[in-house]
Scaffold this motif. Sequence first.
Motif: not given
Length: 260
Positions: A174-188, A234-244
């Motif tokens: 909704a807001y990135s096109r209005r200049g505001v980036n919103v990101t969920a950072v998901c650490p392991g 990290t690539k390891r958590y990208k792979l783990l979440t994809a598998a999940a």
Amino acid sequence: MTEQAATPAGTTALITGASAGIGAEFARQLAGQGHNVVLVARDTARLQATAQQLKNRYGVRAEVLSADLADDAGVAVVVARLTDPARPVDILVNNAGMGLLRPFEENDIAEEARHLRLHVETAMRLTHAALQGMLSRRSGRIINVASVAAFLPRGSYSAAKAWLVSFSRSSNLAYSRRGVNVTAVCPGFTHTEFHDRMGMDKSVTPRWLWLQAERVVREGLADNANGKAVSIPTKRYKLLTAAARILPPRLVAGPPRRGK
């Protein structure tokens, strides 16, 4: 040109849960990029020590707000700061959080409610407050610190973090096109005080799954600057979440938490 040199003069980042761990690392890296910082947490003494270190090392302004973000009065203090037109906040990092060691049915329901409020309602209220000025200026960045648990069946913590991920995705759309980036950072699993405060036995988690806060924050900030709605460091958590996403829930739930 360095990242710090490219930072507009006078920009301010507000970080919740900034006294330790991932929150303190966000404060360090943002200050290192030249942003002034507003540090929010309950521990005033630790906040003041962190603020002084950032001032000395990076030459930025560092403001301290002592507030309990599971409390109405504490949230109101931060909302007032975020909506002060004379002191705009350009970056909001919703990092404050807590963990519960025992299974849902064994926890006191008041603690469960506090847990839900801190992760969901507080983040929602602070995001709403920050957006008012950011949208009018057509510029801003919001980071919601979620977890890879958002993609796993791990009780009320996973449920709260899944809300943050969904909320961040829809907000970024909704807001990135209005200049505001919103990101969920998901650490392991990350080496911080978080699991120690829970009283969790960390030895049950394989060493290769543990991350350093510096890398989590560095990758999260880069993904947010690039407009990504979800950042999985990290690539390891990208792979783990994809598998999940494709494996049976029983296989990806992981071992139960265990006290020390």
